[in-house]
Design a protein around this motif. Structure first.
Motif, PDB file in Angstrom:
ATOM      1  N   LEU A   1      34.156  49.119  42.893  1.00  0.00           N
ATOM      2  CA  LEU A   1      34.120  48.611  44.271  1.00  0.00           C
ATOM      3  C   LEU A   1      32.895  47.727  44.499  1.00  0.00           C
ATOM      4  CD1 LEU A   1      35.001  48.532  47.262  1.00  0.00           C
ATOM      5  CD2 LEU A   1      33.691  50.618  47.611  1.00  0.00           C
TER       6      LEU A   1
ATOM      7  N   ARG B   1      24.689  42.331  40.329  1.00  0.00           N
ATOM      8  CA  ARG B   1      24.280  43.616  39.753  1.00  0.00           C
ATOM      9  C   ARG B   1      22.793  43.873  40.012  1.00  0.00           C
ATOM     10  NH1 ARG B   1      27.936  44.861  34.458  1.00  0.00           N
ATOM     11  NH2 ARG B   1      29.885  44.243  35.420  1.00  0.00           N
TER      12      ARG B   1
ATOM     13  N   LYS C   1      32.872  35.809  44.614  1.00  0.00           N
ATOM     14  CA  LYS C   1      33.464  37.056  45.108  1.00  0.00           C
ATOM     15  C   LYS C   1      33.692  37.039  46.619  1.00  0.00           C
ATOM     16  CE  LYS C   1      32.203  39.929  41.262  1.00  0.00           C
ATOM     17  NZ  LYS C   1      31.209  40.837  40.701  1.00  0.00           N
ATOM     18  N   GLU C   2      32.913  36.221  47.292  1.00  0.00           N
ATOM     19  CA  GLU C   2      33.102  36.012  48.726  1.00  0.00           C
ATOM     20  C   GLU C   2      34.540  35.541  49.021  1.00  0.00           C
ATOM     21  OE1 GLU C   2      31.592  36.500  52.157  1.00  0.00           O
ATOM     22  OE2 GLU C   2      29.924  36.202  50.787  1.00  0.00           O
TER      23      GLU C   2
ATOM     24  N   MET D   1      37.156  39.312  37.312  1.00  0.00           N
ATOM     25  CA  MET D   1      36.341  39.867  38.395  1.00  0.00           C
ATOM     26  C   MET D   1      34.890  40.082  37.966  1.00  0.00           C
ATOM     27  SD  MET D   1      38.184  40.247  41.101  1.00  0.00           S
ATOM     28  CE  MET D   1      37.006  41.164  42.077  1.00  0.00           C
ATOM     29  N   ASN D   2      34.581  39.758  36.720  1.00  0.00           N
ATOM     30  CA  ASN D   2      33.237  39.982  36.171  1.00  0.00           C
ATOM     31  C   ASN D   2      32.847  41.459  36.098  1.00  0.00           C
ATOM     32  OD1 ASN D   2      30.924  38.905  34.978  1.00  0.00           O
ATOM     33  ND2 ASN D   2      29.755  38.998  36.878  1.00  0.00           N
ATOM     34  N   LEU D   3      33.851  42.325  36.012  1.00  0.00           N
ATOM     35  CA  LEU D   3      33.551  43.738  35.781  1.00  0.00           C
ATOM     36  C   LEU D   3      33.295  43.936  34.293  1.00  0.00           C
ATOM     37  CD1 LEU D   3      36.306  45.417  37.971  1.00  0.00           C
ATOM     38  CD2 LEU D   3      33.907  45.100  38.529  1.00  0.00           C
ATOM     39  N   LEU D   4      33.835  43.011  33.516  1.00  0.00           N
ATOM     40  CA  LEU D   4      33.611  42.971  32.070  1.00  0.00           C
ATOM     41  C   LEU D   4      33.170  41.558  31.740  1.00  0.00           C
ATOM     42  CD1 LEU D   4      36.759  44.500  30.329  1.00  0.00           C
ATOM     43  CD2 LEU D   4      34.462  45.393  30.269  1.00  0.00           C
ATOM     44  N   GLN D   5      32.243  41.443  30.809  1.00  0.00           N
ATOM     45  CA  GLN D   5      31.871  40.096  30.385  1.00  0.00           C
ATOM     46  C   GLN D   5      32.482  39.816  29.022  1.00  0.00           C
ATOM     47  OE1 GLN D   5      28.436  41.730  31.219  1.00  0.00           O
ATOM     48  NE2 GLN D   5      28.352  40.972  33.308  1.00  0.00           N
TER      49      GLN D   5
ATOM     50  N   LYS E   1      39.790  42.344  34.679  1.00  0.00           N
ATOM     51  CA  LYS E   1      38.384  42.750  34.821  1.00  0.00           C
ATOM     52  C   LYS E   1      37.450  41.603  34.449  1.00  0.00           C
ATOM     53  CE  LYS E   1      38.694  47.721  34.553  1.00  0.00           C
ATOM     54  NZ  LYS E   1      38.467  48.920  33.748  1.00  0.00           N
TER      55      LYS E   1
ATOM     56  N   TYR F   1      43.213  47.207  43.446  1.00  0.00           N
ATOM     57  CA  TYR F   1      43.389  47.827  42.131  1.00  0.00           C
ATOM     58  C   TYR F   1      44.455  48.904  42.201  1.00  0.00           C
ATOM     59  CZ  TYR F   1      39.069  45.369  41.109  1.00  0.00           C
ATOM     60  OH  TYR F   1      38.127  44.393  40.946  1.00  0.00           O
TER      61      TYR F   1
ATOM     62  N   ALA G   1      29.548  43.085  53.797  1.00  0.00           N
ATOM     63  CA  ALA G   1      29.358  42.413  52.514  1.00  0.00           C
ATOM     64  C   ALA G   1      29.884  40.978  52.568  1.00  0.00           C
ATOM     65  CB  ALA G   1      30.060  43.195  51.407  1.00  0.00           C
TER      66      ALA G   1
ATOM     67  N   PHE H   1      40.547  41.815  46.496  1.00  0.00           N
ATOM     68  CA  PHE H   1      40.989  42.559  45.313  1.00  0.00           C
ATOM     69  C   PHE H   1      41.745  43.824  45.696  1.00  0.00           C
ATOM     70  CE2 PHE H   1      36.716  43.710  46.507  1.00  0.00           C
ATOM     71  CZ  PHE H   1      36.771  45.084  46.569  1.00  0.00           C
TER      72      PHE H   1
ATOM     73  N   GLU I   1      34.870  54.391  40.056  1.00  0.00           N
ATOM     74  CA  GLU I   1      35.482  53.676  41.179  1.00  0.00           C
ATOM     75  C   GLU I   1      34.427  53.014  42.053  1.00  0.00           C
ATOM     76  OE1 GLU I   1      36.166  57.040  40.748  1.00  0.00           O
ATOM     77  OE2 GLU I   1      38.017  56.675  39.612  1.00  0.00           O
TER      78      GLU I   1
ATOM     79  N   VAL J   1      39.714  52.664  44.986  1.00  0.00           N
ATOM     80  CA  VAL J   1      38.318  52.509  44.571  1.00  0.00           C
ATOM     81  C   VAL J   1      37.352  52.826  45.713  1.00  0.00           C
ATOM     82  CG1 VAL J   1      38.729  50.816  42.747  1.00  0.00           C
ATOM     83  CG2 VAL J   1      38.289  50.012  45.074  1.00  0.00           C
ATOM     84  N   PHE J   2      37.910  53.121  46.871  1.00  0.00           N
ATOM     85  CA  PHE J   2      37.045  53.399  48.021  1.00  0.00           C
ATOM     86  C   PHE J   2      36.620  54.864  48.017  1.00  0.00           C
ATOM     87  CE2 PHE J   2      39.876  49.909  49.239  1.00  0.00           C
ATOM     88  CZ  PHE J   2      38.910  48.933  49.349  1.00  0.00           C
TER      89      PHE J   2
ATOM     90  N   GLU K   1      27.905  34.179  41.270  1.00  0.00           N
ATOM     91  CA  GLU K   1      28.663  35.422  41.418  1.00  0.00           C
ATOM     92  C   GLU K   1      29.043  35.723  42.877  1.00  0.00           C
ATOM     93  OE1 GLU K   1      27.229  38.758  39.264  1.00  0.00           O
ATOM     94  OE2 GLU K   1      28.989  39.899  39.868  1.00  0.00           O
ATOM     95  N   LYS K   2      28.068  35.604  43.778  1.00  0.00           N
ATOM     96  CA  LYS K   2      28.349  35.969  45.171  1.00  0.00           C
ATOM     97  C   LYS K   2      29.320  35.001  45.829  1.00  0.00           C
ATOM     98  CE  LYS K   2      25.074  37.879  47.637  1.00  0.00           C
ATOM     99  NZ  LYS K   2      23.766  38.234  48.234  1.00  0.00           N
TER     100      LYS K   2
ATOM    101  N   PRO L   1      30.999  40.935  47.111  1.00  0.00           N
ATOM    102  CA  PRO L   1      30.021  39.890  46.797  1.00  0.00           C
ATOM    103  C   PRO L   1      28.575  40.391  46.709  1.00  0.00           C
ATOM    104  CG  PRO L   1      30.977  39.524  48.971  1.00  0.00           C
ATOM    105  CD  PRO L   1      31.651  40.701  48.391  1.00  0.00           C
ATOM    106  N   TYR L   2      28.290  41.174  45.699  1.00  0.00           N
ATOM    107  CA  TYR L   2      26.916  41.584  45.393  1.00  0.00           C
ATOM    108  C   TYR L   2      26.671  41.278  43.924  1.00  0.00           C
ATOM    109  CZ  TYR L   2      27.122  44.450  49.640  1.00  0.00           C
ATOM    110  OH  TYR L   2      27.245  44.891  50.926  1.00  0.00           O
TER     111      TYR L   2
END
Lengths: 288, 202
Positions: free
Chosen positions: B61, B69, A75-76, A50-54, A47, A82, A103, A80, B57, A86-87, A71-72, B66-67
């Motif tokens: 996602l 926050r 992630k481009e 993936m920058n879901l957690l800092q 995480k 999981y 995206a 990923f 979730e 997550v969809f 960041e963009k 690539p967005y």
């Protein structure tokens, strides 16, 4: 060798758990396995990648860039997967593609269609009605369709049957063929790794124990078996952890030559599997 | 970011259709004030969107794509305005078609109230635990509707000079300032949500 991901001295603390001073490099063009027991800190580390957690302290760099300013761009270039879906579970795969595709700048519709065909995925069926294996395949199809350079997967093989697991590993080998891709995936099924991983990172109780090539690991570690009488305060020093059984002892060593010198022919030295290493390390941290 | 707003349309295509029928129902029974119908139509979709977004979730996602926050929050706030405009348009058309009278004042009242409601509801939804959003919104709505009217009438009796001042304002000035006030709240709320969301862990 270029590092795709670099964690420097990364620390993240929670109320009852922490990941401490992680230094981890992921090298371009290789498959990296990330192992550890449940709750060892694998998902937390992923995480943070993936920058879901800092992180509370330390630095996370991906492709040499940090998340604060790029960041963009980062992630481009990441695909990923999981362990859970997550969809939006009520949507059809077709609609999920319509949400995800715009995206990415480099989304490749033809490639996506090719994977959908290869994985035999239904486009007009809600994701929640997919089997676990199919959900995994759908995630993978999406992760692979924008020419990602780095594929990060958290427990992709968890809950999959052995046949599908082997199929998946074959597929991962296939996508590694062009040489520019890097895969980093966590698992607690170590047999998966013997098949495809080049490097193994092992995390135990929030600390990174090692991050070595599979070749080094099999050379460095060995499993030693012998009679319990051979053990005393001095000879025990050669081991990371000792498991005493009524029939004798079984121990893990990081120093095969020292063991050979001390015990000679009186013990049996075998190659340690990743599972042996995980088992003894987990115990070793507690007792020795 | 435009893609994130488009996402809401893909996710809620059926709900959008349902919205038209709900509005149609209220227009035809002709029991409610037009301002109420406008308000209801304006907030249904933005609140329903949040029900989708509170799931862990969804956040994993969106944050893995690539967005940034900041963009995710911006799309939520701009998207809500898009939905308010759209709902107001659809409602106006339906009212016009069925020959029910309504005025710009109704739209001004409903839009400012919608902005005000969402200004409170949006940041709240990023703090409250997933699954508790709807009950909390409902309970606070009931409590507010119990407390606010008596409070307002009490205050208007106590501070007569302020009431007089408001009553002296011309109608366009009054509703323009209401709308501007709504927008000001909305902007502040946007900043607060961005701050909260930036620190969130998924």
């Amino acid at each position: 060798m270029e590092n795709v991901v670099e964690l420097t001295n990364v620390t993240k603390e929670f109320k009852d758990f922490s990941v401490k001073n992680i230094d981890l490099q992921v090298k371009r063009g290789f498959v990296h396995g990330f192992i550890g027991a449940n709750g060892a800190g694998k998902s937390t580390t992923i995480k943070m990648m993936m920058n879901l957690l800092q992180p509370d302290a330390g630095e996370v760099k991906v492709f040499g860039m940090d998340y604060k300013t790029h960041e963009k761009a980062i992630k481009e270039r990441i695909g990923f997967v999981y362990d859970g879906n997550v969809f939006y579970e009520g949507l059809h795969l077709k609609d999920i593609k319509r949400i995800v595709a715009p995206a990415y700048k480099h989304w490749d519709n033809a490639l996506f269609s090719q994977y959908v065909e290869q994985f035999e995925l239904p486009l007009n069926k809600a994701i929640k009605n997919f089997s676990k294996g199919m959900q995994m395949k759908a995630s993978l199809a999406i992760a692979l369709s924008h020419h990602a350079e780095l594929i990060i997967m958290d427990e992709p093989t968890a809950g999959l049957d052995p046949i599908f697991r082997r199929e998946l590993l074959g597929l991962l080998q296939e996508i590694m063929l062009d040489g520019s891709r890097t895969i980093f995936f966590s698992t607690h099924i170590t047999t998966d790794l013997n098949r495809i991983a080049d490097y193994i990172a092992f995390i135990n109780r929030g600390k990174l124990v090692f991050n070595n090539s599979i070749h080094d690991i099999t050379e460095n570690y060995a499993l030693v078996k012998g009679r319990t009488e051979l053990l005393d305060r001095d000879t025990e020093k050669a081991f990371v952890h000792i498991n005493r059984l009524s029939t004798g002892f079984e121990a893990l060593t990081e120093n095969v030559t020292a063991v050979e010198n001390t015990f000679g022919d009186s013990v049996v030295i075998e190659q340690a599997t990743l599972e042996d290493i995980m088992f003894h390390m987990k115990g070793g941290m507690q007792h020795v | 970011m435009f893609n994130l707003i488009r996402r809401d349309f893909i996710l809620q295509k059926w709900q959008l259709l349902l919205l038209i029928f709900i509005v149609l129902f209220f227009v035809l029974i002709d029991r409610q004030h037009p301002a109420f119908i406008f308000l209801l139509a304006s907030v249904i979709i933005p609140i329903n969107t949040l029900a989708n977004d509170e799931k862990a979730e969804t956040n994993i996602l969106l944050n893995s794509l690539p967005y940034t926050r900041t963009e995710i929050i911006a799309s939520r706030y701009l998207g809500s305005i898009v939905f308010i405009i759209l709902a107001t348009g659809v409602t106006s058309i339906l009212l016009y078609v069925f020959n029910k009278p309504f005025s710009i004042t109704d739209i001004a009242i409903s839009s400012s109230l919608a902005l005000l409601l969402l200004s409170f509801y949006l940041p709240m939804s990023y703090i409250i635990k997933p699954g508790y959003n709807f009950p909390v919104a409902l309970i606070s709505f009931l409590i507010l509707s119990g407390i606010v009217p008596p409070m307002v009438s009490y205050l208007s009796e106590k501070f007569t000079s302020f009431t007089d001042f408001i009553l002296k304002l011309s109608v366009p000035t009054l509703y323009t300032s209401a709308l501007l006030l709504g927008l000001a709240f909305y902007g502040t709320s946007w900043c607060i949500s961005s701050l909260i969301y930036r620190r969130k862990a998924f």
